[in-house]
Scaffold this active site. Structure first.
Site, PDB file in Angstrom:
ATOM      1  N   SER A  60       0.826  -1.212   0.000  1.00  0.00           N
ATOM      2  CA  SER A  60       0.000   0.000   0.000  1.00  0.00           C
ATOM      3  C   SER A  60       0.863   1.265   0.000  1.00  0.00           C
ATOM      4  CB  SER A  60      -0.950   0.008   1.201  1.00  0.00           C
ATOM      5  OG  SER A  60      -0.240  -0.198   2.406  1.00  0.00           O
ATOM      6  N   ASN A 106     -16.253  28.224 -23.032  1.00  0.00           N
ATOM      7  CA  ASN A 106     -16.930  27.087 -22.421  1.00  0.00           C
ATOM      8  C   ASN A 106     -16.750  27.061 -20.908  1.00  0.00           C
ATOM      9  OD1 ASN A 106     -17.826  26.127 -24.911  1.00  0.00           O
ATOM     10  ND2 ASN A 106     -15.901  25.041 -25.275  1.00  0.00           N
ATOM     11  N   SER A 125     -12.464  26.968 -27.680  1.00  0.00           N
ATOM     12  CA  SER A 125     -12.557  25.784 -28.513  1.00  0.00           C
ATOM     13  C   SER A 125     -11.445  25.848 -29.546  1.00  0.00           C
ATOM     14  CB  SER A 125     -13.926  25.757 -29.205  1.00  0.00           C
ATOM     15  OG  SER A 125     -13.853  24.986 -30.392  1.00  0.00           O
ATOM     16  N   GLN A 183      -7.380  -2.251   3.685  1.00  0.00           N
ATOM     17  CA  GLN A 183      -6.305  -1.432   3.125  1.00  0.00           C
ATOM     18  C   GLN A 183      -6.819  -0.608   1.934  1.00  0.00           C
ATOM     19  OE1 GLN A 183      -2.087  -2.779   3.021  1.00  0.00           O
ATOM     20  NE2 GLN A 183      -2.506  -3.096   0.857  1.00  0.00           N
ATOM     21  N   HIS A 188     -39.640  23.042 -12.073  1.00  0.00           N
ATOM     22  CA  HIS A 188     -39.643  22.260 -13.324  1.00  0.00           C
ATOM     23  C   HIS A 188     -38.845  22.969 -14.427  1.00  0.00           C
ATOM     24  CE1 HIS A 188     -43.101  20.051 -11.518  1.00  0.00           C
ATOM     25  NE2 HIS A 188     -43.426  21.266 -11.099  1.00  0.00           N
TER      26      HIS A 188
HETATM   27  N1  ARG Z   1      -1.139  -1.394   5.170  1.00  0.00           N
HETATM   28  C1  ARG Z   1      -2.149  -1.884   6.054  1.00  0.00           C
HETATM   29  C2  ARG Z   1      -3.451  -1.087   5.863  1.00  0.00           C
HETATM   30  O1  ARG Z   1      -3.412  -0.090   5.254  1.00  0.00           O
HETATM   31  C3  ARG Z   1      -1.700  -1.759   7.485  1.00  0.00           C
HETATM   32  C4  ARG Z   1      -2.293  -2.774   8.394  1.00  0.00           C
HETATM   33  C5  ARG Z   1      -1.705  -4.095   8.146  1.00  0.00           C
HETATM   34  N2  ARG Z   1      -2.124  -5.038   9.109  1.00  0.00           N
HETATM   35  C6  ARG Z   1      -2.040  -6.360   8.868  1.00  0.00           C
HETATM   36  N3  ARG Z   1      -2.466  -7.147   9.765  1.00  0.00           N
HETATM   37  N4  ARG Z   1      -1.615  -6.825   7.733  1.00  0.00           N
HETATM   38  O2  ARG Z   1      -4.513  -1.492   6.275  1.00  0.00           O
END
Ligand code: ARG
Length: 457
Positions: A20, A282, A274, A319, A153
């Site tokens: 992430s 626009n 345009s 996540q 309306h």
């Molecule tokens: N990157 C994870 C999230 O955004 C953090 C939590 C991860 N926890 C786990 N048990 N894998 O949710």
């Protein structure tokens, strides 16, 4: 960091689906703040030594300085912002870094970081909405008595004032602000210390970390703490509603700026040309605000779908909570700023607004009301008499107040010359002096209240 029980490393695709860090790097400031509050508490509770805590805290400051200067490096192997920061801390200070995660899990850590982020987002939206209200009130005051057609309306209904119309949006924004304020108040309990899901055996002080991070106190249930994303949904739902209001204002600007309406001229600074039609101007900014509201609602729906049916406590699905919140926030911030700019700088074409108000027999209700008030005719009968007058005016191609008195008398002999005093658009708006009505004095009273609430002047 969790490799102890594994014989093999993750597949490349596992690494990619799991990471992430490409988006949660946006939480770095909140992550550092949460870690600093946590380690200060660990030291006070003698769970780590003062020396280790000082090394960790100073190291976190160094990591923060690096992030601020160079951005957060994206290394998928480090998974998320929590591991990236701890990893860099270990490189900088060595062994003591390994004590930071005592009595903590990424589950309570991410919930805390994300709450802090959403709280900041709410505060910045609040500032933007206040600026929008100030712009609306300022323009409304300028046009408290400028007559325009009110529509139902999208058909001309009754004359209103432009100030009244703009103050309608002020009311919507006031409700938006109160929704964000509700969300903020409900959010403000700290999950830190809930650990993975069950709490911790270490003698932590949750009141201390909650206070250090500006929360009203700790959350009450560790399972709920790590599985709750209501705060993100509250934000998205409030954002959806706010963007919906912005989209309605945007739509009115788009329609009003079209040549057949010509109610408003959007400034060059909020228009585009345009590439083929040289005459075009626009209203792209307004159209994008209208469009963005759909995407914001989509972000809200995305998180609703993610959370639906998840068992307690944390699941990795969660996540996916961050991208829709980040996206919705960016779109909302831009939309608020664009609408504020347009409201501040547009030019309302008041002669055209008045002319449009005079079309469409907009004072027909005033004729019916006059028959009730002056000639004591029951409203239903007055409505019928007025309908006949409108039919005649339409056939003759005349406005109601241009029909000769003989013609009106022929429809109903109880009508006399005094009726003309009720048929102008100015008389019409002035007469609607009920609380919250469109009479300029009423509009000015509401503007004065709004200005006081906004601390204007
Ligand atoms: N990157 C994870 C999230 O955004 C953090 C939590 C991860 N926890 C786990 N048990 N894998 O949710």
């Amino acid at each position: 960091m969790w490799g102890g029980r594994f014989a093999e490393g993750p597949a490349a695709v596992m690494r990619e689906i799991n990471a992430s860090i490409p988006f949660d790097k946006r939480l770095w400031q909140q992550d550092i703040a949460g870690s600093k509050a946590h380690v200060a508490m660990l030291a006070k509770q003698k769970i780590v030594t003062e020396a280790d805590a000082a090394a960790i805290s100073e190291g976190l400051d160094k990591v923060a300085a690096e992030y601020a200067e160079q951005g957060v490096p994206v290394d998928l192997a480090l998974e998320d912002i929590h591991m990236a920061t701890e990893g860099r801390l270990a490189e900088l200070i060595g062994a003591p870094a390994g004590r930071l995660h005592t009595a903590r899990s990424r589950n309570d850590q991410v919930a805390t970081d994300f709450k802090l982020w959403v709280r900041d987002a709410i505060d910045s939206v609040e500032a933007g909405l206040v600026a929008l209200q100030v712009a609306l009130v300022t323009r409304a005051e300028e046009h408290a008595a400028s007559v325009m057609p009110g529509f139902t309306h999208l058909q001309v209904a009754q004359p209103v004032t432009l100030g009244h119309h703009l103050m309608a949006y002020h009311e919507m924004v006031a409700r938006d602000r109160s929704r964000f304020a509700d969300a903020r108040a409900r959010l403000n309990r700290c999950p830190l210390g809930s650990a993975a899901l069950a709490g911790t055996g270490f003698p932590i002080d949750r009141e201390m970390t909650a206070a250090a991070l500006g929360f009203d106190g700790p959350t009450r249930n560790s399972l709920d703490s790590v599985s709750d994303r209501d705060f993100a949904l509250d934000y998205l739902m409030a954002a959806t509603q706010a963007s919906l209001h912005l989209s309605r204002l945007a739509e009115e600007f788009i329609v009003w700026a079209s040549q057949p309406y010509n109610f408003v001229k959007l400034p060059d600074s909020y228009s585009t040309g345009s590439s083929i039609m040289p005459q075009k101007r626009n209203p792209d900014a307004a159209e994008l605000v209208r469009g963005h509201s759909g995407r914001i609602a989509g972000c809200m729906t995305a998180l609703v779908m993610t959370m639906k049916g998840l068992p307690l406590a944390y699941s990795k699905d969660m996540q996916d909570d961050k991208p829709p919140v980040f996206e919705a926030h960016d779109l909302l911030a831009l939309s608020i700023a664009a609408m504020t700019g347009m409201v501040e700088t547009c030019e309302f074409v008041t002669p055209r607004l008045r002319q449009a108000a005079e079309q469409g027999f907009s004072t027909a209700t005033d004729l019916a009301d006059w028959l009730v008030r002056v000639a004591d005719i029951p409203f239903r009968e007055a409505h019928h008499i007025t309908g006949t007058a409108v039919k005649l005016a339409e056939a003759e191609g005349l406005a109601l107040d241009r029909l000769p008195i003989e013609a009106l008398k022929a429809i109903d002999e109880r009508i006399d010359e005094r009726v003309y005093g009720a048929l102008s658009v100015d008389a019409s708006v002035a007469s609607r002096a009920s609380h919250g009505g469109t009479a300029p004095d009423q509009v000015r009273a509401r503007i004065a209240e709004a200005k006081a609430a906004l601390g204007m002047e």
